[in-house]
Design a protein around this motif. Sequence first.
Motif: not given
Length: 189
Positions: A71-76, A99-102, A174-178, A183-189
């Motif tokens: 999970t990453v913030s705007d500032s990071e 990061f804004v919805p959508g 990778l997939s991204l949910q904002i 933002a949350r980045i989910d990853g699969q090997p």
Amino acid sequence: MLRAVVSLALLLLGLPLVLAAIILLLAYGGSPGRCGAGRAVVVSPALSQSYEQRWLDFNAQLTSGRPSSLTVSDSEATSRARDFLATANAPVSALRLCFVPGGGDANGTISPPFGPGIDVRVKAAMDLSGRHPATKIDSIQIGALPSFLARPFRGLVTRLIDEQTNNIELDHRLSLQISDGQARIDGQP
């Protein structure tokens, strides 16, 4: 009659110059506003380094065969993106990512080959499912230009973004949910 012809000629020649001057003034002198409704975004080397280390840990876990999330913030994101753009010698400065919805909402200054920098704001969606991140621009604002006048520059800004994202290689699925502010980045090997 001669006076009318001269007046018409001056009008036909002068009007485009006046319109061009107004367009340049709006592009160079105006602002499209700040991303995320102007919310505070902190920029610091510590945030950039923290993000980089967490990304390396995230990637190492994926490489070892285990799913992972980050999970990453705007500032990071802003801090890391500024470091990335500086090392890539990209013609972009004062970048802010929100990061804004959508999707993402970003603003910064683009340095054209001539003249002063131009403030730009881009709203876009990001896809992390390929070898390189892909961006789909939803809207672009340049200075205080009305959107119909900014539309011709969309291709230029898209190419600039694509040139930078093509330098990023994604090694995993990778997939991204904002959501608002992160933002949350989910990853699969």
